[in-house]
Design a protein around this motif. Structure first.
Motif, mmCIF file in Angstrom:
data_model
loop_
_atom_site.group_PDB
_atom_site.id
_atom_site.type_symbol
_atom_site.label_atom_id
_atom_site.label_comp_id
_atom_site.label_asym_id
_atom_site.label_seq_id
_atom_site.Cartn_x
_atom_site.Cartn_y
_atom_site.Cartn_z
ATOM 1 N N ARG A 158 3.636 5.669 -5.882
ATOM 2 C CA ARG A 158 3.940 5.290 -7.265
ATOM 3 C C ARG A 158 4.120 6.511 -8.175
ATOM 4 O O ARG A 158 5.050 6.579 -8.943
ATOM 5 N N ASP A 159 3.244 7.475 -8.114
ATOM 6 C CA ASP A 159 3.342 8.662 -8.959
ATOM 7 C C ASP A 159 3.726 9.903 -8.151
ATOM 8 O O ASP A 159 3.389 11.025 -8.534
ATOM 9 N N ALA A 211 0.837 -1.203 0.000
ATOM 10 C CA ALA A 211 0.000 0.000 0.000
ATOM 11 C C ALA A 211 0.874 1.257 0.000
ATOM 12 O O ALA A 211 0.518 2.272 -0.601
ATOM 13 N N VAL A 212 2.031 1.198 0.654
ATOM 14 C CA VAL A 212 2.954 2.338 0.666
ATOM 15 C C VAL A 212 3.550 2.525 -0.730
ATOM 16 O O VAL A 212 3.644 3.646 -1.226
ATOM 17 N N VAL A 213 3.947 1.438 -1.346
ATOM 18 C CA VAL A 213 4.495 1.511 -2.707
ATOM 19 C C VAL A 213 3.465 2.133 -3.636
ATOM 20 O O VAL A 213 3.780 3.028 -4.427
ATOM 21 N N GLU A 214 2.227 1.689 -3.537
ATOM 22 C CA GLU A 214 1.162 2.221 -4.389
ATOM 23 C C GLU A 214 0.914 3.699 -4.105
ATOM 24 O O GLU A 214 0.721 4.492 -5.030
ATOM 25 N N SER A 217 5.794 12.870 -6.981
ATOM 26 C CA SER A 217 6.850 13.705 -7.570
ATOM 27 C C SER A 217 8.024 13.892 -6.608
ATOM 28 O O SER A 217 9.170 13.968 -7.042
ATOM 29 N N THR A 218 7.750 13.934 -5.306
ATOM 30 C CA THR A 218 8.829 14.070 -4.320
ATOM 31 C C THR A 218 9.732 12.842 -4.358
ATOM 32 O O THR A 218 10.956 12.959 -4.374
ATOM 33 N N CYS A 219 9.137 11.670 -4.370
ATOM 34 C CA CYS A 219 9.921 10.426 -4.432
ATOM 35 C C CYS A 219 10.717 10.353 -5.734
ATOM 36 O O CYS A 219 11.876 9.940 -5.728
ATOM 37 N N ALA A 220 10.090 10.735 -6.829
ATOM 38 C CA ALA A 220 10.782 10.704 -8.127
ATOM 39 C C ALA A 220 11.994 11.615 -8.109
ATOM 40 O O ALA A 220 13.069 11.248 -8.609
ATOM 41 N N GLU A 221 11.851 12.779 -7.515
ATOM 42 C CA GLU A 221 12.966 13.723 -7.438
ATOM 43 C C GLU A 221 14.083 13.186 -6.545
ATOM 44 O O GLU A 221 15.264 13.270 -6.889
#
Length: 122
Positions: free
Chosen positions: A46-47, A40-43, A49-53
């Motif tokens: 998933r999108d 559930a945390v991964v989901e 923006s903070t994690c992507a950065e």
């Protein structure tokens, strides 16, 4: 739990994104590994923006792996069990990591249900 790089392995909640982001700033690799413990945390991220950065500079961890899926009849056939023997249950133990297959057959000795299942002798 044991930590990675001095960081304790944590269990994250999908409702606490700031906690995930703070840990990701400190140790992105360990945080990503810890996140996998809760789908559930991964989901939830998933999108994100903070994690992507925060993870954009990371090289993805890889492993050479594949999965084999076997049904109990396939496993029983591969083991060439004696005629009249059928697989009734399978389970995995952690230490050591072993796959156990419990079988029944008319030719086997009677064992009380409360007793440990004996090993099948070839």
């Amino acid at each position: 739990m044991s930590g990675f790089g001095g960081m304790e392995m944590r269990r994250y909640s999908p409702f606490a994104p700031d906690e995930v982001h703070a840990d990701m700033r400190a140790n992105p690799g360990a945080t990503l590994r810890a996140m996998t413990k809760n789908p559930a945390v991964v989901e939830a991220h998933r999108d994100c923006s903070t994690c992507a950065e925060l993870t954009s500079a990371l090289t993805p961890e890889t492993s050479r792996r594949a999965k084999v899926t076997l049904s109990m009849p396939q496993l029983a056939n591969a083991l060439r069990l004696p005629p009249g023997t059928r697989a009734v249950r399978m389970y995995v133990t952690n230490d050591p990591h072993l796959l156990h297959l419990v079988v029944e057959g008319e030719h086997l000795d009677e064992v009380p249900l409360t007793a440990q299942t004996p090993l099948l002798q070839p």
